[in-house]
Design an enzyme around this catalytic site. Structure first.
Site, PDB file in Angstrom:
ATOM      1  N   ARG A  53     -43.680   8.878  -2.466  1.00 33.87           N
ATOM      2  CA  ARG A  53     -44.831   9.149  -1.595  1.00 33.87           C
ATOM      3  C   ARG A  53     -44.460  10.115  -0.476  1.00 33.87           C
ATOM      4  NH1 ARG A  53     -47.973   4.189   1.065  1.00 33.87           N
ATOM      5  NH2 ARG A  53     -46.137   4.192   2.401  1.00 33.87           N
ATOM      6  N   LYS A 152     -49.215  10.741   4.437  1.00 33.06           N
ATOM      7  CA  LYS A 152     -48.651   9.953   5.539  1.00 33.06           C
ATOM      8  C   LYS A 152     -48.018  10.952   6.503  1.00 33.06           C
ATOM      9  CE  LYS A 152     -46.282   5.573   6.288  1.00 33.06           C
ATOM     10  NZ  LYS A 152     -47.316   4.991   7.124  1.00 33.06           N
TER      11      LYS A 152
HETATM   12  N1  PMP Z   1     -52.653   2.472   5.614  1.00 25.58           N
HETATM   13  C1  PMP Z   1     -52.055   3.070   6.645  1.00 25.58           C
HETATM   14  C2  PMP Z   1     -52.849   3.957   7.521  1.00 25.58           C
HETATM   15  C3  PMP Z   1     -50.685   2.847   6.890  1.00 25.58           C
HETATM   16  O1  PMP Z   1     -50.075   3.446   7.934  1.00 25.58           O
HETATM   17  C4  PMP Z   1     -49.971   1.970   6.046  1.00 25.58           C
HETATM   18  C5  PMP Z   1     -48.513   1.710   6.306  1.00 25.58           C
HETATM   19  N2  PMP Z   1     -47.688   2.625   5.628  1.00 25.58           N
HETATM   20  C6  PMP Z   1     -50.650   1.380   4.970  1.00 25.58           C
HETATM   21  C7  PMP Z   1     -52.001   1.642   4.787  1.00 25.58           C
HETATM   22  C8  PMP Z   1     -49.945   0.478   4.005  1.00 25.58           C
HETATM   23  O2  PMP Z   1     -49.090   1.214   3.169  1.00 25.58           O
HETATM   24  P1  PMP Z   1     -47.759   0.573   2.583  1.00 25.58           P
HETATM   25  O3  PMP Z   1     -48.140  -0.703   1.951  1.00 25.58           O
HETATM   26  O4  PMP Z   1     -47.285   1.575   1.598  1.00 25.58           O
HETATM   27  O5  PMP Z   1     -46.841   0.394   3.715  1.00 25.58           O
END
Ligand code: PMP
Length: 292
Positions: A53, A152
């Site tokens: 990612r 991200k």
């Molecule tokens: N949405 C946002 C905006 C985030 O910052 C995160 C944290 N990374 C998530 C969802 C959850 O993603 P993950 O489970 O991959 O950490």
């Protein structure tokens, strides 16, 4: 305790000396990408998925990470080893690098790579037992055709605005909708609702493709609980029997109140509890070994 060591472009620098240029476009413009990863019990959970990612986020903003995915994985593991960490939160950051005061990324010849790792226990403390309070926020999630929530990026201002609003309204977590009125996600986590024994979560056009979200969907399916990925609205949120959110930092957490309304009976529900137990089990018992 000795000072934490931060990975900085291939070197390990003590935290107090891990400084960067004020001309780094990551600082000037939020021009860069990052990841949030956890290690449990000596193993990094879903390391390859997070690295994938990170590289996808970088590709979407036309940023070339100056190392292979294998080198990135090794740098992450080495950062944990240097700090003798077994249970940790890991934050790899790749910024556009140093440029001038103009926006043009072509003026930034070399991206900077940073990796921070440290201990970070349960983000919401004892709220996992009693449940969190959610508030829907007026600020809309960035639209996919402006700045895709799939990236991200270091620009988390949209999320921070949501957090400020949730804080002011007395909630533990903000709940975003998009400009079309569809449920999106939390400020730092994905959202699931449960109604009549079935689990629902929005498609990922308007939220981050959460790695915990994908894990939760798999775990629920393994427990023969039906999961439907579909657009959801405010009504679905208010009338849910149970709600939980998922994220690397937040892990899996129940939401028991939204905008002053009790969700179900206002306590973490049975499917949420099963899901949290299954998540604890998989995080403790899988992943890439740090020390081997
Ligand atoms: N949405 C946002 C905006 C985030 O910052 C995160 C944290 N990374 C998530 C969802 C959850 O993603 P993950 O489970 O991959 O950490």
């Amino acid at each position: 305790m000795s000072e934490l060591l931060i990975y900085y472009n291939g070197e390990f620098v003590p935290k107090s000396q891990a400084t960067t240029s004020i001309y780094d476009h990551g600082f000037l413009y939020g021009d860069g990408v990052f990841e949030g990863i956890r290690a449990y019990n000596g193993r990094v959970f879903k390391l390859r998925e997070h690295v994938d990612r990170l590289y996808d986020s970088a590709k979407a903003i036309a940023l070339n990470i100056p190392m292979t995915k294998e080198e990135m994985e090794e740098a992450i593991l080495e950062t944990l080893r240097k700090n003798n960490l077994k249970d940790a939160y890991i934050r790899p950051i790749v910024s556009r690098g140093v440029g001038d005061l103009g926006l043009d990324p072509r003026k930034c010849p070399k991206p900077n790579v940073y990796i921070i790792s440290q201990e970070w226990g349960a983000m919401y403390g004892d709220l996992y037992e009693v449940g969190l309070t959610g508030v829907t926020v007026a600020v809309r999630r960035n639209s996919a055709d402006a700045l895709s929530p799939n990236i991200k990026s270091l620009n988390y201002l949209n999320n921070i605005l949501a957090k400020i609003e949730a804080n002011e309204k007395g909630g533990d977590e903000a709940i975003f909708f998009d400009g079309n009125g569809y449920l999106s996600e939390g400020s730092g986590d994905n959202i699931f609702i449960i109604k009549n024994g079935k689990v629902y979560t929005p498609p990922t056009i308007n939220n981050l493709k959460g790695i915990t979200r994908a894990t939760a969907i798999e775990l629920l399916k393994d427990m023969d609980i039906e999961v439907s990925v579909e657009n959801l609205g405010l009504f679905d949120l208010y009338t849910a029997d149970e709600i939980f959110v998922t994220g690397t930092a937040a892990e899996a957490a129940p939401l028991v109140k939204v905008d002053g309304r009790d969700i179900g009976d206002g306590k973490p529900g049975p499917i949420t509890k099963k899901m949290i137990a299954a998540f604890e089990d998989i995080t403790q018992n899988s992943g890439t070994p740090i020390y081997s």
